[in-house]
Design a protein around this motif. Structure first.
Motif, PDB file in Angstrom:
ATOM      1  N   UNK A  60       0.059  15.836  14.561  1.00 16.47           N
ATOM      2  CA  UNK A  60       1.183  16.419  15.095  1.00 16.47           C
ATOM      3  C   UNK A  60       1.102  16.343  16.592  1.00 16.47           C
ATOM      4  N   UNK A  61       0.202  16.089  17.232  1.00 14.34           N
ATOM      5  CA  UNK A  61       0.042  15.937  18.693  1.00 14.34           C
ATOM      6  C   UNK A  61       0.461  14.790  19.152  1.00 14.34           C
ATOM      7  N   UNK A  62       0.567  13.753  18.245  1.00 18.23           N
ATOM      8  CA  UNK A  62       0.642  12.339  18.940  1.00 18.23           C
ATOM      9  C   UNK A  62       1.928  11.748  18.768  1.00 18.23           C
ATOM     10  N   UNK A  63       2.271  10.949  19.424  1.00 21.03           N
ATOM     11  CA  UNK A  63       3.762  10.317  19.383  1.00 21.03           C
ATOM     12  C   UNK A  63       3.776   8.963  18.351  1.00 21.03           C
ATOM     13  N   UNK A  64       2.460   8.731  18.252  1.00 16.71           N
ATOM     14  CA  UNK A  64       2.278   7.599  17.209  1.00 16.71           C
ATOM     15  C   UNK A  64       1.162   7.693  16.356  1.00 16.71           C
ATOM     16  N   UNK A  65       1.144   8.796  15.588  1.00 16.27           N
ATOM     17  CA  UNK A  65       0.132   9.191  14.556  1.00 16.27           C
ATOM     18  C   UNK A  65      -0.046   8.243  13.553  1.00 16.27           C
ATOM     19  N   UNK A  66      -1.238   8.115  12.907  1.00 17.34           N
ATOM     20  CA  UNK A  66      -1.469   7.356  11.751  1.00 17.34           C
ATOM     21  C   UNK A  66      -1.440   8.163  10.593  1.00 17.34           C
ATOM     22  N   UNK A  67      -0.800   7.858   9.392  1.00 18.20           N
ATOM     23  CA  UNK A  67      -0.489   8.608   8.205  1.00 18.20           C
ATOM     24  C   UNK A  67      -1.658   9.200   7.753  1.00 18.20           C
ATOM     25  N   UNK A  68      -1.615  10.546   7.297  1.00 15.79           N
ATOM     26  CA  UNK A  68      -2.699  11.297   6.570  1.00 15.79           C
ATOM     27  C   UNK A  68      -3.215  10.597   5.288  1.00 15.79           C
ATOM     28  N   UNK A  69      -2.256   9.968   4.596  1.00 18.58           N
ATOM     29  CA  UNK A  69      -2.636   9.735   3.392  1.00 18.58           C
ATOM     30  C   UNK A  69      -3.023   8.146   3.559  1.00 18.58           C
ATOM     31  N   UNK A  70      -2.729   7.509   4.530  1.00 18.58           N
ATOM     32  CA  UNK A  70      -3.278   6.448   4.965  1.00 18.58           C
ATOM     33  C   UNK A  70      -4.819   6.465   5.404  1.00 18.58           C
ATOM     34  N   UNK A  71      -4.986   7.439   5.842  1.00 17.97           N
ATOM     35  CA  UNK A  71      -6.463   7.817   6.264  1.00 17.97           C
ATOM     36  C   UNK A  71      -7.345   8.050   5.167  1.00 17.97           C
ATOM     37  N   UNK A  72      -6.860   8.880   4.389  1.00 14.61           N
ATOM     38  CA  UNK A  72      -7.485   9.443   3.347  1.00 14.61           C
ATOM     39  C   UNK A  72      -8.054   8.290   2.300  1.00 14.61           C
ATOM     40  N   UNK A  73      -7.114   7.425   2.011  1.00 11.75           N
ATOM     41  CA  UNK A  73      -7.376   6.169   1.455  1.00 11.75           C
ATOM     42  C   UNK A  73      -8.544   5.265   2.192  1.00 11.75           C
ATOM     43  N   UNK A  74      -8.250   5.303   3.365  1.00  8.62           N
ATOM     44  CA  UNK A  74      -9.284   4.444   4.044  1.00  8.62           C
ATOM     45  C   UNK A  74     -10.769   4.939   3.963  1.00  8.62           C
ATOM     46  N   UNK A  75     -10.713   6.339   4.204  1.00 14.04           N
ATOM     47  CA  UNK A  75     -12.186   6.971   3.994  1.00 14.04           C
ATOM     48  C   UNK A  75     -12.729   7.169   2.450  1.00 14.04           C
ATOM     49  N   UNK A  76     -11.793   6.679   1.751  1.00 13.93           N
ATOM     50  CA  UNK A  76     -12.408   6.752   0.205  1.00 13.93           C
ATOM     51  C   UNK A  76     -12.109   8.262  -0.267  1.00 13.93           C
ATOM     52  N   UNK A  77     -11.254   8.928   0.265  1.00 12.69           N
ATOM     53  CA  UNK A  77     -11.197  10.548  -0.316  1.00 12.69           C
ATOM     54  C   UNK A  77      -9.695  10.766  -0.603  1.00 12.69           C
ATOM     55  N   UNK A  78      -8.913   9.844  -1.178  1.00 14.56           N
ATOM     56  CA  UNK A  78      -7.406  10.076  -1.357  1.00 14.56           C
ATOM     57  C   UNK A  78      -7.290  11.018  -2.507  1.00 14.56           C
ATOM     58  N   UNK A  79      -8.485  11.376  -3.368  1.00 16.06           N
ATOM     59  CA  UNK A  79      -8.298  12.184  -4.549  1.00 16.06           C
ATOM     60  C   UNK A  79      -8.869  13.405  -4.049  1.00 16.06           C
ATOM     61  N   UNK A  80      -9.270  13.672  -2.695  1.00 12.05           N
ATOM     62  CA  UNK A  80      -9.839  15.291  -2.274  1.00 12.05           C
ATOM     63  C   UNK A  80      -8.924  15.612  -1.331  1.00 12.05           C
ATOM     64  N   UNK A  81      -7.751  15.032  -1.098  1.00 13.72           N
ATOM     65  CA  UNK A  81      -6.857  15.487  -0.025  1.00 13.72           C
ATOM     66  C   UNK A  81      -6.486  17.055   0.006  1.00 13.72           C
ATOM     67  N   UNK A  82      -6.480  17.538  -1.133  1.00 11.43           N
ATOM     68  CA  UNK A  82      -5.847  18.971  -1.562  1.00 11.43           C
ATOM     69  C   UNK A  82      -7.153  19.929  -1.812  1.00 11.43           C
TER      70      UNK A  82
END
Length: 236
Positions: free
Chosen positions: A114-136
């Motif tokens: 939220x601090x950025x004008x051009x953020x990277x999607x949280x879901x994209x990052x969770x997938x990239x680091x292999x933790x898309x199933x652990x986001x919650x």
């Protein structure tokens, strides 16, 4: 054409007062950082490497000398200007993850984005680091390695041009440490950013484009790696 530096440190000195005693943490440091490079700052405890990182990141100010960001001198910036610099230009990763315990992994990432004008999607990052199933999941429900990967995702969610990492594998086992280093290398290569890792582990220097050796508040040497190894090829 020679690349323009993003960050320049010019004759940086940092002194700390302890009563009547003055301690010099840095004693005239000069170097530059360029886009799309991974730099390791290597030194023992007390060598000055953490002080150097704090000055690059606008957490601390030099006693003397100049630090330039895209040609602008920020050595004498106001606290408001330094806050803006840290918010827009720098992501921080620490040895201890500093996640907010009552926020989920995804919410920790979103808070920074939220601090950025051009953020990277949280879901994209969770997938990239292999933790898309652990986001919650909350931090207490994650392993140390998972928490560090979330901490990195949080730092890069702002899409900062400079990512500063203070002993990011220091609390991790070898296998998990390699996973973390791979994520840092991927961020540098795919996004063409600056990644700086400070460590006492000389093996990590093998994956860097440049290694800055620090001793007693001085740069002892700067080594350029023509063929840096991949993180999974490291051994320590």
């Amino acid at each position: 054409m020679e690349k323009e530096p993003i960050i320049q440190l010019k004759n940086i000195t940092k002194e700390y007062k302890m009563g009547e005693v003055s301690v010099k943490a840095l004693r005239g440091v000069d170097f530059s950082l360029y886009d799309n490079e991974l730099v390791v700052i290597l030194g023992t405890s007390g060598s000055g490497k953490s002080t150097m990182l704090n000055i690059i990141g606008g957490i601390d100010k030099p006693t003397r000398g100049d630090i330039l960001y895209n040609g602008k001198n920020i050595s004498y910036a106001t606290e408001a200007e330094l806050t803006k610099f840290r918010r827009e230009a720098v992501g921080f990763v620490f040895q201890f993850y500093n996640l907010i315990p009552n926020l989920t992994a995804r919410e920790n990432i979103l808070l920074a984005s939220e601090l950025s004008s051009s953020p990277i999607s949280a879901d994209e990052l969770l997938k990239q680091i292999g933790l898309e199933e652990r986001g919650d999941h909350f931090p207490s429900q994650l392993s140390g390695g998972e928490q560090q990967r979330i901490a990195i995702a949080r730092a890069v969610s702002k899409n900062p041009p400079i990512l500063l990492c203070d002993e990011p594998t220091g609390a991790l086992d070898f296998k998990t440490g390699i996973q973390v280093l791979r994520i840092l290398k991927d961020y540098q290569k795919t996004r063409k950013k600056i990644v700086v890792i400070i460590t006492h582990n000389s093996s990590i220097g093998e994956m860097a484009d440049r290694v800055i050796h620090v001793r007693d508040g001085l740069i002892d040497s700067i080594t350029e790696n023509k063929n840096p190894v991949l993180p999974e090829e490291l051994r320590w």
